[in-house]
Design a protein around this motif. Structure first.
Motif, PDB file in Angstrom:
ATOM      1  N   LYS A   2       0.834  -1.189   0.000  1.00  0.00           N
ATOM      2  CA  LYS A   2       0.000   0.000   0.000  1.00  0.00           C
ATOM      3  C   LYS A   2       0.874   1.247   0.000  1.00  0.00           C
ATOM      4  N   ALA A   3       0.442   2.246  -0.740  1.00  0.00           N
ATOM      5  CA  ALA A   3       1.165   3.509  -0.829  1.00  0.00           C
ATOM      6  C   ALA A   3       0.210   4.641  -0.490  1.00  0.00           C
ATOM      7  N   LEU A   4       0.775   5.771  -0.084  1.00  0.00           N
ATOM      8  CA  LEU A   4      -0.001   6.959   0.240  1.00  0.00           C
ATOM      9  C   LEU A   4       0.503   8.119  -0.593  1.00  0.00           C
ATOM     10  N   TYR A   5      -0.431   8.874  -1.162  1.00  0.00           N
ATOM     11  CA  TYR A   5      -0.064  10.094  -1.871  1.00  0.00           C
ATOM     12  C   TYR A   5      -0.703  11.271  -1.147  1.00  0.00           C
ATOM     13  N   ILE A 161       5.372   6.475   0.807  1.00  0.00           N
ATOM     14  CA  ILE A 161       4.653   7.745   0.872  1.00  0.00           C
ATOM     15  C   ILE A 161       5.184   8.669  -0.224  1.00  0.00           C
ATOM     16  N   TYR A 162       4.271   9.203  -1.001  1.00  0.00           N
ATOM     17  CA  TYR A 162       4.583  10.168  -2.062  1.00  0.00           C
ATOM     18  C   TYR A 162       3.842  11.463  -1.754  1.00  0.00           C
ATOM     19  N   ALA A 163       4.247  12.549  -2.385  1.00  0.00           N
ATOM     20  CA  ALA A 163       3.573  13.820  -2.128  1.00  0.00           C
ATOM     21  C   ALA A 163       3.706  14.746  -3.328  1.00  0.00           C
ATOM     22  N   SER A 164       2.758  15.667  -3.421  1.00  0.00           N
ATOM     23  CA  SER A 164       2.779  16.702  -4.450  1.00  0.00           C
ATOM     24  C   SER A 164       3.713  17.829  -4.022  1.00  0.00           C
ATOM     25  N   PRO A 165       4.066  18.733  -4.937  1.00  0.00           N
ATOM     26  CA  PRO A 165       4.702  19.978  -4.506  1.00  0.00           C
ATOM     27  C   PRO A 165       3.790  20.685  -3.502  1.00  0.00           C
ATOM     28  N   VAL A 166       4.382  21.485  -2.609  1.00  0.00           N
ATOM     29  CA  VAL A 166       3.609  22.028  -1.489  1.00  0.00           C
ATOM     30  C   VAL A 166       3.632  23.552  -1.488  1.00  0.00           C
ATOM     31  N   LEU A 191      12.031  22.614   4.071  1.00  0.00           N
ATOM     32  CA  LEU A 191      11.563  22.497   2.690  1.00  0.00           C
ATOM     33  C   LEU A 191      12.697  22.536   1.666  1.00  0.00           C
ATOM     34  N   ILE A 192      13.948  22.638   2.120  1.00  0.00           N
ATOM     35  CA  ILE A 192      15.075  22.589   1.183  1.00  0.00           C
ATOM     36  C   ILE A 192      15.052  21.257   0.433  1.00  0.00           C
ATOM     37  N   GLY A 193      15.060  21.319  -0.893  1.00  0.00           N
ATOM     38  CA  GLY A 193      15.029  20.117  -1.715  1.00  0.00           C
ATOM     39  C   GLY A 193      13.642  19.620  -2.041  1.00  0.00           C
ATOM     40  N   ILE A 194      12.617  20.213  -1.447  1.00  0.00           N
ATOM     41  CA  ILE A 194      11.231  19.805  -1.700  1.00  0.00           C
ATOM     42  C   ILE A 194      10.598  20.804  -2.669  1.00  0.00           C
ATOM     43  N   PRO A 195       9.992  20.349  -3.765  1.00  0.00           N
ATOM     44  CA  PRO A 195       9.409  21.289  -4.727  1.00  0.00           C
ATOM     45  C   PRO A 195       8.214  22.030  -4.134  1.00  0.00           C
ATOM     46  N   LEU A 214       6.863  15.715   5.599  1.00  0.00           N
ATOM     47  CA  LEU A 214       7.294  15.595   4.204  1.00  0.00           C
ATOM     48  C   LEU A 214       8.785  15.260   4.126  1.00  0.00           C
ATOM     49  N   LYS A 215       9.593  15.976   4.915  1.00  0.00           N
ATOM     50  CA  LYS A 215      11.044  15.803   4.852  1.00  0.00           C
ATOM     51  C   LYS A 215      11.465  14.399   5.256  1.00  0.00           C
ATOM     52  N   ALA A 216      10.856  13.866   6.316  1.00  0.00           N
ATOM     53  CA  ALA A 216      11.326  12.607   6.895  1.00  0.00           C
ATOM     54  C   ALA A 216      10.704  11.374   6.256  1.00  0.00           C
ATOM     55  N   LEU A 217       9.496  11.484   5.735  1.00  0.00           N
ATOM     56  CA  LEU A 217       8.762  10.282   5.358  1.00  0.00           C
ATOM     57  C   LEU A 217       8.480  10.113   3.879  1.00  0.00           C
ATOM     58  N   VAL A 218       8.518  11.195   3.108  1.00  0.00           N
ATOM     59  CA  VAL A 218       8.125  11.091   1.693  1.00  0.00           C
ATOM     60  C   VAL A 218       9.277  10.567   0.847  1.00  0.00           C
ATOM     61  N   LYS A 219       8.969   9.578   0.029  1.00  0.00           N
ATOM     62  CA  LYS A 219       9.980   8.972  -0.838  1.00  0.00           C
ATOM     63  C   LYS A 219      10.232   9.807  -2.090  1.00  0.00           C
ATOM     64  N   LYS A 220       9.157  10.376  -2.669  1.00  0.00           N
ATOM     65  CA  LYS A 220       9.296  11.085  -3.930  1.00  0.00           C
ATOM     66  C   LYS A 220       8.204  12.138  -4.054  1.00  0.00           C
ATOM     67  N   PHE A 221       8.569  13.290  -4.636  1.00  0.00           N
ATOM     68  CA  PHE A 221       7.619  14.371  -4.856  1.00  0.00           C
ATOM     69  C   PHE A 221       7.308  14.500  -6.345  1.00  0.00           C
ATOM     70  N   GLY A 222       6.077  14.865  -6.636  1.00  0.00           N
ATOM     71  CA  GLY A 222       5.677  15.039  -8.027  1.00  0.00           C
ATOM     72  C   GLY A 222       4.196  14.764  -8.202  1.00  0.00           C
ATOM     73  N   GLY A 223       3.821  14.417  -9.438  1.00  0.00           N
ATOM     74  CA  GLY A 223       2.435  14.087  -9.724  1.00  0.00           C
ATOM     75  C   GLY A 223       2.073  12.726  -9.175  1.00  0.00           C
ATOM     76  N   LEU A 224       0.833  12.335  -9.418  1.00  0.00           N
ATOM     77  CA  LEU A 224       0.362  11.041  -8.933  1.00  0.00           C
ATOM     78  C   LEU A 224       1.215   9.906  -9.494  1.00  0.00           C
ATOM     79  N   PRO A 225       1.653   8.968  -8.656  1.00  0.00           N
ATOM     80  CA  PRO A 225       2.421   7.818  -9.158  1.00  0.00           C
ATOM     81  C   PRO A 225       1.518   6.879  -9.944  1.00  0.00           C
ATOM     82  N   PRO A 226       2.088   6.045 -10.814  1.00  0.00           N
ATOM     83  CA  PRO A 226       1.283   5.136 -11.647  1.00  0.00           C
ATOM     84  C   PRO A 226       0.771   3.936 -10.857  1.00  0.00           C
ATOM     85  N   LEU A 227      -0.090   4.215  -9.891  1.00  0.00           N
ATOM     86  CA  LEU A 227      -0.676   3.188  -9.046  1.00  0.00           C
ATOM     87  C   LEU A 227      -2.199   3.274  -9.135  1.00  0.00           C
TER      88      LEU A 227
END
Length: 417
Positions: A2-5, A161-166, A191-195, A214-227
């Motif tokens: 299971k993944a979270l966006y 865990i994935y996330a959008s730009p913030v 937020l350094i390094g986070i879009p 976001l800094k500690a738990l998110v694997k990748k930032f961007g649009g929705l992953p192909p899930l």
């Protein structure tokens, strides 16, 4: 897996994240039970349905002890029912987490969030992270927010865990040291390094706690992953804007082929110089890093030396991390990987009642048919211990109750897969 966006359409705060996860289906009683076992002030917690610009969302209401008022700084995206102020050093908070009875991954995730925030605050104030006094994040309600989020992730069985730009918001806000720009200094550091995303809204949208998550738990930032999206939850902030002040959380899973096939990596390494304790530790780290399965096989290596073959089944999203664990935690000089196809059954969890309490069972499903099922060990062990019934007897009672429930015509389509 299971993944979270996290779709940060109006920024992110700790309470918004927890409310969104509860809206996704995280069990509030599970979260409260673990939180109440910690050495923190008494609290009450409940969830209210609210409407944010036409979006139905959940709002977290938290009351600490008998003193509902404090001077804690709150974001425009957070709650305004302030609570008693509490000062704690980062090292004290992390020590409390590590010495608690929380699930292991909850400990790791919670500590990682506080360590990230402590590092940022320490840089701003010119002290070591251990000496940081959490004027805001150290307050009881924020400790509950952060650990509560990690408990909710565990309850939902979130691996990635994935996330959008913030967006951060605009303008200035009043803090203990004076008038500060938005984002706050610690938030900007996190937020350094986070879009970032552009959103013309006056006020703070992303808090230090939200940025720490976001800094500690998110694997990748961007649009929705192909899930595949399974469910959507919304956590509400307090302030009203021209846009919906919510955090959207999407529960997702890899999309298998129609016949249940999916790809998976098989990663292997051979060793002849590790103790059983070290192998056990490595297995724990692999599972925490997202391995689907880990097993050891006795082998004979060159010069007839007895050794161990480590085999790890890894989904694509966790491949890099699991290989890093093998390279870091073992004496191997390299790992090899192959990509396999496997056919799997759908899985679901269902809670059944036994004469001694509730027990979850795991079901293996094809279409609308339950092919087989098994009680969850932890639930059986807990119920057996509490009731004084032998484990084997408790296990058979759970099997019997599960069989009766399924044969009575329980519809598998209604189960959460």
């Amino acid at each position: 897996m299971k993944a979270l966006y996290l779709d940060c359409i109006s920024g992110i705060a700790g309470d918004m994240t927890l409310a969104a996860l509860i809206d996704l289906g995280a069990d509030l009683s599970y979260i409260e039970e673990h939180l109440r076992a910690l050495p923190i002030d008494p609290f009450t917690m409940h969830i209210d349905p609210v409407d944010k610009r036409g979006i139905s969302a959940k709002k977290l209401r938290l009351h600490i002890g008998e003193h509902p008022h404090s001077h804690r700084h709150e974001p425009d995206g957070g709650r305004h029912d302030h609570h008693r102020h509490s000062h704690r050093k980062a090292a004290d908070i992390i020590r409390m987490i590590e010495g608690s009875g929380l699930p292991e991954r909850v400990k790791q995730r919670s500590a990682a969030v506080f360590q990230a925030i402590a590092k940022a605050e320490g840089k701003i104030h010119g002290v070591t992270p251990e000496e940081v006094h959490f004027h805001e994040v150290g307050a009881m309600d924020s400790i509950i927010d952060t650990i509560g989020v990690c408990l909710a992730l565990e309850n939902l069985e979130i691996e990635e865990i994935y996330a959008s730009p913030v967006p951060t918001g605009q303008g200035k806000m009043k803090m203990a040291h004076g008038l500060y720009p938005i984002p706050a200094p610690a938030t900007a550091e996190l937020l350094i390094g986070i879009p970032l995303a552009e959103l013309n809204a006056a006020g703070e949208l992303t808090t230090p706690t939200g940025a720490g998550i976001l800094k500690a738990l998110v694997k990748k930032f961007g649009g929705l992953p192909p899930l595949t999206i399974e469910k959507v939850g919304y956590g509400a902030g307090t302030k009203d804007f021209a846009h919906p002040n919510v955090l959207r959380a999407l529960l997702m899973q890899p999309k298998p082929d129609l016949d249940g096939q999916e790809s998976i990596f098989v990663v292997e390494a051979q060793l002849d110089d590790m103790t059983g304790e070290a192998l056990g530790y490595t297995m724990e780290r692999l599972f925490e890093s997202g391995a689907a399965d880990v097993f050891y096989t006795p082998i004979y290596m060159k010069k007839n030396r007895p050794g161990t073959l480590i085999t790890v089944l890894v989904p694509d999203a966790s491949l890099q991390r699991c290989e890093d664990v093998l390279l870091r935690e073992t004496a191997t000089l390299g790992v090899r990987r192959t990509k396999w196809m496997r056919r799997i059954l759908d899985r679901a969890f269902m809670t059944i009642e036994t004469p001694y309490g509730p027990v979850r069972i795991k079901l293996a499903i094809r279409g609308d048919q339950v092919l087989h099922f098994s009680p969850e060990y932890e639930d059986v062990a807990k119920t057996a211990k509490q009731s004084g019934v032998p484990f084997q007897e408790m296990y058979q009672l759970a099997v019997s109750a599960g069989a009766d429930h399924i044969q009575a015509g329980a519809c598998t389509r209604s189960l959460q897969l």
